[in-house]
Design a protein around this motif. Structure first.
Motif, PDB file in Angstrom:
ATOM      1  N   LEU A  67     -55.780  -4.961 -20.628  1.00  0.00           N
ATOM      2  CA  LEU A  67     -57.098  -5.779 -20.938  1.00  0.00           C
ATOM      3  C   LEU A  67     -57.182  -5.557 -22.556  1.00  0.00           C
ATOM      4  O   LEU A  67     -57.361  -4.600 -23.178  1.00  0.00           O
ATOM      5  CB  LEU A  67     -58.419  -4.835 -20.495  1.00  0.00           C
ATOM      6  N   ALA A  68     -57.263  -6.707 -23.251  1.00  0.00           N
ATOM      7  CA  ALA A  68     -57.063  -6.792 -24.597  1.00  0.00           C
ATOM      8  C   ALA A  68     -58.917  -6.834 -25.064  1.00  0.00           C
ATOM      9  O   ALA A  68     -59.577  -7.004 -24.176  1.00  0.00           O
ATOM     10  CB  ALA A  68     -56.630  -8.171 -25.135  1.00  0.00           C
ATOM     11  N   GLY A  69     -58.945  -6.775 -26.417  1.00  0.00           N
ATOM     12  CA  GLY A  69     -60.234  -6.816 -26.860  1.00  0.00           C
ATOM     13  C   GLY A  69     -60.272  -8.275 -27.533  1.00  0.00           C
ATOM     14  O   GLY A  69     -59.655  -9.167 -26.934  1.00  0.00           O
ATOM     15  N   GLY A  70     -61.170  -8.318 -28.411  1.00  0.00           N
ATOM     16  CA  GLY A  70     -61.205  -9.661 -29.072  1.00  0.00           C
ATOM     17  C   GLY A  70     -62.787 -10.117 -28.711  1.00  0.00           C
ATOM     18  O   GLY A  70     -63.210  -9.817 -27.624  1.00  0.00           O
ATOM     19  N   TYR A  71     -63.348 -10.697 -29.613  1.00  0.00           N
ATOM     20  CA  TYR A  71     -64.719 -11.524 -29.650  1.00  0.00           C
ATOM     21  C   TYR A  71     -64.179 -12.650 -29.021  1.00  0.00           C
ATOM     22  O   TYR A  71     -63.606 -13.226 -29.578  1.00  0.00           O
ATOM     23  CB  TYR A  71     -65.367 -11.371 -30.863  1.00  0.00           C
ATOM     24  N   SER A  72     -64.693 -12.941 -27.861  1.00  0.00           N
ATOM     25  CA  SER A  72     -65.692 -12.537 -27.070  1.00  0.00           C
ATOM     26  C   SER A  72     -65.036 -12.200 -25.540  1.00  0.00           C
ATOM     27  O   SER A  72     -66.013 -11.941 -24.638  1.00  0.00           O
ATOM     28  CB  SER A  72     -66.903 -13.475 -26.842  1.00  0.00           C
ATOM     29  N   HIS A  73     -63.854 -11.833 -25.834  1.00  0.00           N
ATOM     30  CA  HIS A  73     -63.271 -11.211 -24.460  1.00  0.00           C
ATOM     31  C   HIS A  73     -64.033 -10.132 -23.951  1.00  0.00           C
ATOM     32  O   HIS A  73     -64.171  -9.723 -22.862  1.00  0.00           O
ATOM     33  CB  HIS A  73     -61.729 -10.957 -24.972  1.00  0.00           C
ATOM     34  N   TYR A  74     -64.190  -9.016 -24.860  1.00  0.00           N
ATOM     35  CA  TYR A  74     -64.824  -7.957 -24.364  1.00  0.00           C
ATOM     36  C   TYR A  74     -66.434  -7.981 -23.961  1.00  0.00           C
ATOM     37  O   TYR A  74     -66.792  -7.251 -22.823  1.00  0.00           O
ATOM     38  CB  TYR A  74     -65.150  -6.716 -25.714  1.00  0.00           C
TER      39      TYR A  74
END
Length: 179
Positions: A67-74
């Motif tokens: 699970l990657a981060g990143g806006y707006s992924h989280y």
């Protein structure tokens, strides 16, 4: 062959996704990207589109999920009930769950990793410590949960995953990368 699923929602962090994919493939680990959206084309936080291998489904046959981060992924990742169900399955069944940057926060606020010790991006420290113990290390392993502080540690996180899934390949991969 060992396999990892990468769950991709809109806004995933490109480096946090593509660096591990590249390095894990060099170690002979099969990587399958899964779109959480309505199309296989998933847009990154940097507005670069990736074509996922398949749509999210009942994929329980891998060694782990990433699970990657990143806006707006989280924000988008925990909106998927199907993704949350799969993450719960992997956590409960001692399969690896790897989360970087804002992804540990997304898991924490959904009460999936309460009480665990995690590394998380500095932007989410206060919110995450309401649910989890915060580690000062850039990468933290707590049972089958591997968490990472952020983008700058994507390569190191990849090496930690190889140490677990394909330890005999680590030195060859590092040498191939110029280490």
């Amino acid at each position: 062959m060992k396999k990892i699923y990468f769950l991709l929602a809109e806004g995933f962090e490109l480096i946090e996704t593509t660096t591990p994919i590249d390095i894990l493939k060099r170690a002979g680990i099969k990587v399958v990207t899964l779109s959480l959206g309505k199309t296989l084309e998933v847009n990154s936080a940097q507005d670069i589109k990736i074509i996922a291998d398949d749509f999210l489904g009942d994929y329980k046959d891998a060694k782990g999920i990433f699970l990657a981060g990143g806006y707006s992924h989280y924000e988008n990742l925990p909106k998927s009930d199907e993704a949350l169900k799969l993450i719960k399955y992997y956590l409960k069944n001692q399969k690896l769950v790897m989360a970087i940057s804002g992804a540990p926060y997304a898991l924490a606020k959904k009460d999936l990793i309460t009480g665990k010790t995690v590394s998380v991006h500095q932007s989410f420290l206060e919110e995450t410590e309401k649910f989890c113990n915060i580690s000062n290390s850039p990468i933290t392993i707590d049972d089958n949960l591997i968490t990472c502080r952020g983008t700058g540690y994507s390569q190191d996180l990849s090496f930690e995953i190889i140490k677990i899934l394909a330890p005999d390949k680590l030195e060859k991969v590092k040498k191939g990368l110029g280490f």
